[in-house]
Design an enzyme around this catalytic site. Structure first.
Site, mmCIF file in Angstrom:
data_model
loop_
_atom_site.group_PDB
_atom_site.id
_atom_site.type_symbol
_atom_site.label_atom_id
_atom_site.label_comp_id
_atom_site.label_asym_id
_atom_site.label_seq_id
_atom_site.Cartn_x
_atom_site.Cartn_y
_atom_site.Cartn_z
ATOM 1 N N HIS A 1 0.823 -1.213 0.000
ATOM 2 C CA HIS A 1 0.000 0.000 0.000
ATOM 3 C C HIS A 1 0.854 1.258 0.000
ATOM 4 O O HIS A 1 0.420 2.313 -0.448
ATOM 5 C CB HIS A 1 -1.008 -0.043 1.147
ATOM 6 C CG HIS A 1 -2.113 -0.997 0.860
ATOM 7 N ND1 HIS A 1 -2.094 -2.292 1.303
ATOM 8 C CD2 HIS A 1 -3.223 -0.863 0.087
ATOM 9 C CE1 HIS A 1 -3.162 -2.922 0.844
ATOM 10 N NE2 HIS A 1 -3.862 -2.078 0.101
ATOM 11 N N GLU B 1 -11.326 -11.104 -4.299
ATOM 12 C CA GLU B 1 -9.881 -11.078 -4.115
ATOM 13 C C GLU B 1 -9.359 -12.319 -3.398
ATOM 14 O O GLU B 1 -8.203 -12.364 -3.008
ATOM 15 C CB GLU B 1 -9.422 -9.787 -3.440
ATOM 16 C CG GLU B 1 -10.218 -9.342 -2.246
ATOM 17 C CD GLU B 1 -9.798 -7.955 -1.727
ATOM 18 O OE1 GLU B 1 -8.829 -7.369 -2.231
ATOM 19 O OE2 GLU B 1 -10.461 -7.484 -0.796
ATOM 20 N N ASP C 1 -4.643 -8.584 -4.231
ATOM 21 C CA ASP C 1 -4.749 -9.692 -3.285
ATOM 22 C C ASP C 1 -5.035 -11.005 -3.977
ATOM 23 O O ASP C 1 -4.519 -12.055 -3.559
ATOM 24 C CB ASP C 1 -5.852 -9.407 -2.257
ATOM 25 C CG ASP C 1 -5.342 -8.498 -1.167
ATOM 26 O OD1 ASP C 1 -4.244 -8.761 -0.661
ATOM 27 O OD2 ASP C 1 -6.022 -7.512 -0.841
ATOM 28 N N CYS D 1 -10.229 -3.395 -9.768
ATOM 29 C CA CYS D 1 -9.708 -2.205 -9.090
ATOM 30 C C CYS D 1 -8.302 -2.434 -8.548
ATOM 31 O O CYS D 1 -7.721 -1.561 -7.923
ATOM 32 C CB CYS D 1 -10.642 -1.747 -7.973
ATOM 33 S SG CYS D 1 -10.838 -2.968 -6.678
#
Ligand code: PEP
Ligand code: MG
Length: 589
Positions: free
Chosen positions: A200, A442, A466, A513
């Site tokens: 992230h 995910e 993920d 996404c």
């Protein structure tokens, strides 16, 4: 030779490029967090000097904190800056200071060691008390004691002014919380010793449009505070003391890149439709509410992923319902006429919020993360859902749950959503009862039950970051096995196809996404696999739009069919790259 300028030799270091861009500024080195100081005895007569050093370090730390606080207040507002109030209290904490002085006089160890040990003891005592406020103080004390120690060890900037100048950060590691706190007015790039492309931290660097390089091992030892460095976020290069010719080369590269950006600006208002007329919804991912201005500026159709967990980081208590309502409502209003997909809290993994009571786990990515945490903590979950439902009266908010691994989780989450609706209705508070609910796909288990899930939701958004880590069993943060983290692995293509087909059979749509959506190398494949929405990092939206506009969807479908036949991920990547090069080679880096 009097007055001669010292010629410094250029030196290059290589790491993993994670966010594009070029920056040339002085370095600000953040030293490794767990610097260990060893016990050294000092003679009695030097104790006054040790005390004086301690006092000077406390004063320097105080000045440093005040400077950072002022900068943050003027850059992003006094609310965010107020987290430093607690830090300032630590440098004035009489109990801590007196205990350090007593230990020094008793044990005659050097002040660095005495301070480190007292601060650790202090933290351990507070940690043992079952009180979230006191636990939060532990984080403050740890942060401040690191700063004091650096001043004692001479590893902090000589004066706080170093923080005032534009700079590039060099650090061992950078957490998503650190990244969220970056002062964008002054930080023009960062380089870390560890890290990976889909952490992230890297994702945030891309959305903040800050050039970043990770995995540059040992760099903290090679660079000094104030060194002249240039970072090349395209190729993962750090250049120490860049020569005149290197600077000239990079100036022309920057101009070239700027020209591409200028050209792409011209298509901002156009639709993301393929040459043969297939519209692909192109939305943006945001981590922080203030990124909304980038969404429209880059020509995105609203927000496909609002990572709300960033609202919970770097603070003592979680945001309450009204605060969240304000953020969601403001995002929705700014997105109009497009929509905003709000993802419910995805805490855990590499995102640790001190405002929430998250226990340490052996395998945090496989642990109590995302929807699992929310279902275990319904009070926190309900606060968020109520805020979303209230904000959604604008009629352009959708909600989605992260990391769904079984239908029970979806049903339990929906049951809590219904409970929230009931409560709001009884309280007479306006909300949107028809809000659309979707799930992130995910986990491999969600892929295989996508047909079941599709009956109970309105859309799917595939979280490839993920999905790849869970499907290939490759930790998305571990640079050692980064070569296995492969978006074009045949299993990933099959999974995307399966999800799209399950959705279509039920008349719902599928988006992507994860970071795959931002990678224009892969746009032909995703369109060919039938994905209907791409939610990319804001900064990548113009490129993805140009890529979509350059492609023919029928040709993409053929390409995907061919790719699905292949057992070789490199070959699949090559197929997609060949089409991308042919149609928009000028956009590729
Ligand atoms: C993903 O996993 O692809 C995703 C978009 O969610 P995050 O990166 O926040 O885990
Ligand atoms: Mg995810």
């Amino acid at each position: 030779m009097r007055g001669a300028k010292k010629i410094l030799t250029e030196k290059r270091f290589r790491g993993i490029p994670v966010a594009h861009g070029i920056a040339h500024f002085p370095a600000l080195v953040h030293f490794a967090e767990d610097e260990e100081v060893f016990a050294q005895t000092v003679p009695e007569h030097t104790l006054p000097a040790e005390i004086a050093r301690f006092e000077a370090a406390l004063i320097a730390t105080r000045i440093e904190l005040l400077k950072i606080q002022q900068k943050i207040a003027s850059a992003i507002g006094s609310h965010d800056a107020s987290i430093f109030d607690a830090h300032l209290l630590v440098v004035e904490d009489r109990t801590l200071i007196d205990e350090v002085l007593r230990s020094l006089e008793r044990d005659h160890f050097c002040i660095e060691y005495v301070f480190q040990e007292v601060a650790r003891r202090y933290c351990r005592t507070l940690e043992a008390i079952d009180d979230p406020y006191l636990r939060e103080r532990v984080v403050d004390i740890e942060d401040v004691s690191r700063r004091v120690l650096r001043h004692l060890l001479g590893k902090a900037p000589q004066n706080a002014a170093a923080h005032d100048q534009p700079h590039i950060i060099i650090a061992h590691n950078f957490t998503p919380s650190d990244t969220a706190q970056l002062n964008r007015e002054l930080v023009y790039g960062f380089v870390t010793e560890i890290g990976s492309k889909t952490s992230h931290t890297a994702i945030m660097a891309r959305s903040l449009e800050i050039p970043a390089i990770v995995g540059m091992q040992g760099i903290c030892q090679q660079i000094q505070i104030g060194d002249d460095i240039l970072i090349d976020g395209y190729n993962g290069l750090l250049i120490l003391n860049p020569s005149e010719s290197t600077l000239a080369e990079y100036e022309s590269l920057s101009r070239e890149k700027e020209e591409v950006v200028e050209r792409l600006r011209l298509i901002r208002e156009t639709a993301s439709t393929t040459r043969d007329g297939r519209h692909i919804v192109l939305s943006a991912n945001i981590d922080l509410p203030d990124e909304m201005s980038d969404v429209a500026a880059n020509g995105a159709e609203g927000v496909g992923l609002f990572r709300t967990e960033f609202l919970y980081l770097n603070r003592a208590t979680p945001p309450n319902e009204d605060e969240q309502f304000q953020h969601y409502r403001s995002a929705a209003e700014q997105a109009l006429p497009h929509s905003v997909i709000i993802r419910t809290l995805d805490i855990g993994g590499d995102k640790v919020a001190s405002s929430l009571d998250i226990r340490e786990e052996e395998n945090p990515f496989l642990g109590c993360r995302a929807i699992r945490f929310c279902l275990e903590n319904p009070r926190i979950f309900k606060t968020q859902l109520r805020a979303i439902l209230r904000a959604a009266t604008t009629n352009n908010i959708r909600v989605m749950y992260p990391m769904i691994s079984g239908i029970e989780e979806l049903r339990r989450a929906n049951a809590i959503l219904e409970e929230c609706k009931q409560e709001l209705s009884v309280q007479g508070i306006p909300f949107n009862p028809w809000i659309e609910v979707g799930v992130m796909i995910e986990t491999p288990s969600a892929v295989f039950i996508a047909d079941h899930l599709a009956r109970e939701v309105r859309f799917f958004s595939i979280g490839t970051n993920d999905l790849i880590q869970y499907a290939i069993a490759v930790d998305r943060l571990n640079d050692r096995i980064a070569h296995l983290y492969n978006p074009t692995h045949p299993s990933i293509l099959r999974m995307i196809k399966m999800v799209v087909e399950s959705a279509r059979a039920r008349g719902i749509w599928t988006g992507v996404c994860g970071e795959m959506a931002s990678d224009i190398l892969l746009t032909p494949l995703l369109i060919g696999l039938g994905v209907e929405e791409l939610s990319a990092t804001s900064a990548a939206v113009p490129r993805v739009k140009k890529a979509v506009q350059s492609l023919d969807s029928a040709a993409c479908v053929k390409l995907a069919a061919q790719a699905l036949e292949s057992d070789d991920s490199a070959e699949i990547l090559e197929l997609s790259r060949a089409m991308a090069m042919e149609q928009y080679g000028d956009l590729m880096d």
